[in-house]
Design an enzyme around this catalytic site. Structure first.
Site, mmCIF file in Angstrom:
data_model
loop_
_atom_site.group_PDB
_atom_site.id
_atom_site.type_symbol
_atom_site.label_atom_id
_atom_site.label_comp_id
_atom_site.label_asym_id
_atom_site.label_seq_id
_atom_site.Cartn_x
_atom_site.Cartn_y
_atom_site.Cartn_z
ATOM 1 N N TRP A 102 0.018 4.882 6.730
ATOM 2 C CA TRP A 102 -0.269 3.972 5.608
ATOM 3 C C TRP A 102 0.712 2.809 5.576
ATOM 4 O O TRP A 102 0.343 1.678 5.285
ATOM 5 C CB TRP A 102 -0.283 4.729 4.281
ATOM 6 N N ASP A 172 4.041 2.205 -2.524
ATOM 7 C CA ASP A 172 2.747 2.874 -2.449
ATOM 8 C C ASP A 172 2.997 4.325 -2.860
ATOM 9 O O ASP A 172 3.598 5.098 -2.124
ATOM 10 C CB ASP A 172 2.211 2.795 -1.010
ATOM 11 N N LYS A 196 -5.856 11.036 -5.251
ATOM 12 C CA LYS A 196 -4.953 12.109 -4.867
ATOM 13 C C LYS A 196 -4.479 12.876 -6.105
ATOM 14 O O LYS A 196 -4.598 14.071 -6.159
ATOM 15 C CB LYS A 196 -3.730 11.574 -4.116
HETATM 16 C C1 LIG Z 1 -4.819 7.831 0.721
HETATM 17 C C2 LIG Z 1 -3.721 6.859 0.836
HETATM 18 C C3 LIG Z 1 -3.963 5.483 1.010
HETATM 19 C C4 LIG Z 1 -5.348 4.910 1.150
HETATM 20 O O1 LIG Z 1 -6.017 4.995 -0.053
HETATM 21 P P1 LIG Z 1 -7.469 4.349 -0.248
HETATM 22 O O2 LIG Z 1 -7.638 4.443 -1.726
HETATM 23 O O3 LIG Z 1 -8.430 5.194 0.519
HETATM 24 O O4 LIG Z 1 -7.443 2.959 0.253
HETATM 25 C C5 LIG Z 1 -2.876 4.644 1.064
HETATM 26 N N1 LIG Z 1 -1.619 5.103 0.966
HETATM 27 C C6 LIG Z 1 -1.353 6.406 0.807
HETATM 28 C C7 LIG Z 1 0.073 6.880 0.701
HETATM 29 C C8 LIG Z 1 -2.393 7.335 0.733
HETATM 30 O O5 LIG Z 1 -2.129 8.644 0.573
#
Ligand SMILES: *Cc1c(COP(=O)(O)O)cnc(C)c1O
Length: 362
Positions: A102, A172, A196
């Protein structure tokens, strides 16, 4: 079929109480005669839902008044572009740490708009640790400093934040928001896709310090400008109404659990059940450096591919699903977000013990 223990990395388990309340309100929300899905986002009833989502989130995360909370679309992945587009207001320089897939995607996106320094990376060891940082490497006039606080695929997390001084720290937090107490004031921007630990996919939460809004690059599309959404209370266009509603129920559920502090305690208890077992097992191995282990995503491996497969298949027969690791790591990954009950973790660890008795050579 009864409900399963779902160890999916995302979309992932939601609290049963939340699903049951949503079911109760599905066809007739609060005597409106309609579902939340069918409601105008401009209605008074819906305004109350989104206000309540924001207020409960502010309450449980203790978000200071000089931060905006935005409910956006496009997933966390859209933030990979929105961050540079909105924050490259001065030097157009940013520091990044590469702690996994990511981060890597975020780095690639930012490079389209400015000068990116990747200060450190753990790619050499399949991202099994959080790399050390040297403050002397930090770009003094960077517009921001970017980290991924929890690395969903590899199971690492930052236990100590880099001290970036006046450079805004951008995080993030898609896979560990609401899992442990954090001090929001240490960050310039926090963002997270909901699927998540917050709700269904479709909504992305952005928590942003006010002074970082309004300096977007000229090329920024209207819909990717934080100011657009901040000025209109996340109602510039139709927000993901149902996802926000479910997220508001999840926020209330966290409050009912005793807040994030209580949830964090439970998360530590759950994670330690698995880590303690891994540390003592002669058959299973955790893949992550002990000091950097995540509370949310726990990858582990067996000695052979055959055993990995056997473990996953037999687990599914016992109602434990989605334990297969990411293809870049292999083996297994147990994602144990807030909604995973401790019984689910105990069931998993008991199964691991039994599996070791039957398949180990002791
Ligand atoms: C799942 C995830 C993403 C991507 O998320 P989307 O909503 O599918 O774009 C980005 N960063 C992290 C840390 C993730 O776990």
């Amino acid at each position: 079929m009864e409900r399963v223990y779902n160890f999916s990395a995302g979309p992932s388990m939601l609290p049963l109480e939340v699903l049951e309340q949503a079911a109760k309100e599905m066809t007739n929300y609060n005597n409106t005669g309609m579902s939340v899905m069918e409601m105008s986002h401009r209605s008074k009833v819906y305004q109350e839902i989104i206000d309540s989502a924001e207020n409960t989130l502010r309450d449980i995360m203790n978000i200071p008044d000089n931060y905006k909370v935005l409910f956006l679309q496009g997933g966390a992945s859209t933030q990979f572009a929105m961050i540079p587009l909105n924050l490259f207001g001065k030097s157009k320089k940013a520091d990044y740490v590469n702690t996994g897939a990511w981060s890597k995607k975020a780095i690639a996106e930012a490079k389209k708009y400015g000068e990116v320094s990747v200060l450190a990376s753990s790619e050499d060891k399949t991202y099994t640790y959080i790399p050390k940082l040297d403050k002397d490497d930090f770009t003094k006039d960077a517009d921001y400093f970017y980290i991924t606080t929890n690395n969903t695929i590899y199971g690492t997390k930052y236990n100590e934040l880099p001290d970036t001084g006046n450079v805004p720290l951008v995080a993030d937090m898609s896979s560990n928001i609401l899992s442990e107490e954090i001090d929001v004031s240490k960050f310039g921007v926090i963002f997270a896709g909901a699927q998540k630990n917050m709700g269904p996919s479709g909504v992305t939460i952005v928590i942003i310090r006010e002074d970082l809004i309004g300096n977007a690059m000229d090329i920024t599309p209207t819909m990717l400008n934080y100011k657009t959404h901040s000025d209109k209370g996340s109602m510039f266009n139709t927000p993901p109404t149902y996802s926000i509603y479910i997220a508001s129920l999840v926020f209330k559920w966290i409050k009912d659990q005793g807040g994030i502090k209580a949830v964090e305690q439970k998360n530590k208890e759950k994670a330690m059940l698995i880590y303690d077992y891994l540390d003592n097992s002669k058959l299973f191995n955790g893949t992550v450096a002990i000091k950097d282990r995540s509370l949310m995503n726990i990858p582990f491996v067996l000695p052979t591919e055959e055993l990995n497969e056997k473990f996953i298949t037999e687990a599914a027969d016992l109602n434990m699903v989605n334990l297969k690791g990411h293809r870049t790591v292999g083996g297994m990954r147990a994602s144990i977000y807030n909604a995973m009950p401790i019984e689910g973790v105990k069931t998993l660890v008991n199964y691991m013990k039994k599996f070791e008795e039957e398949n180990g050579n002791n």
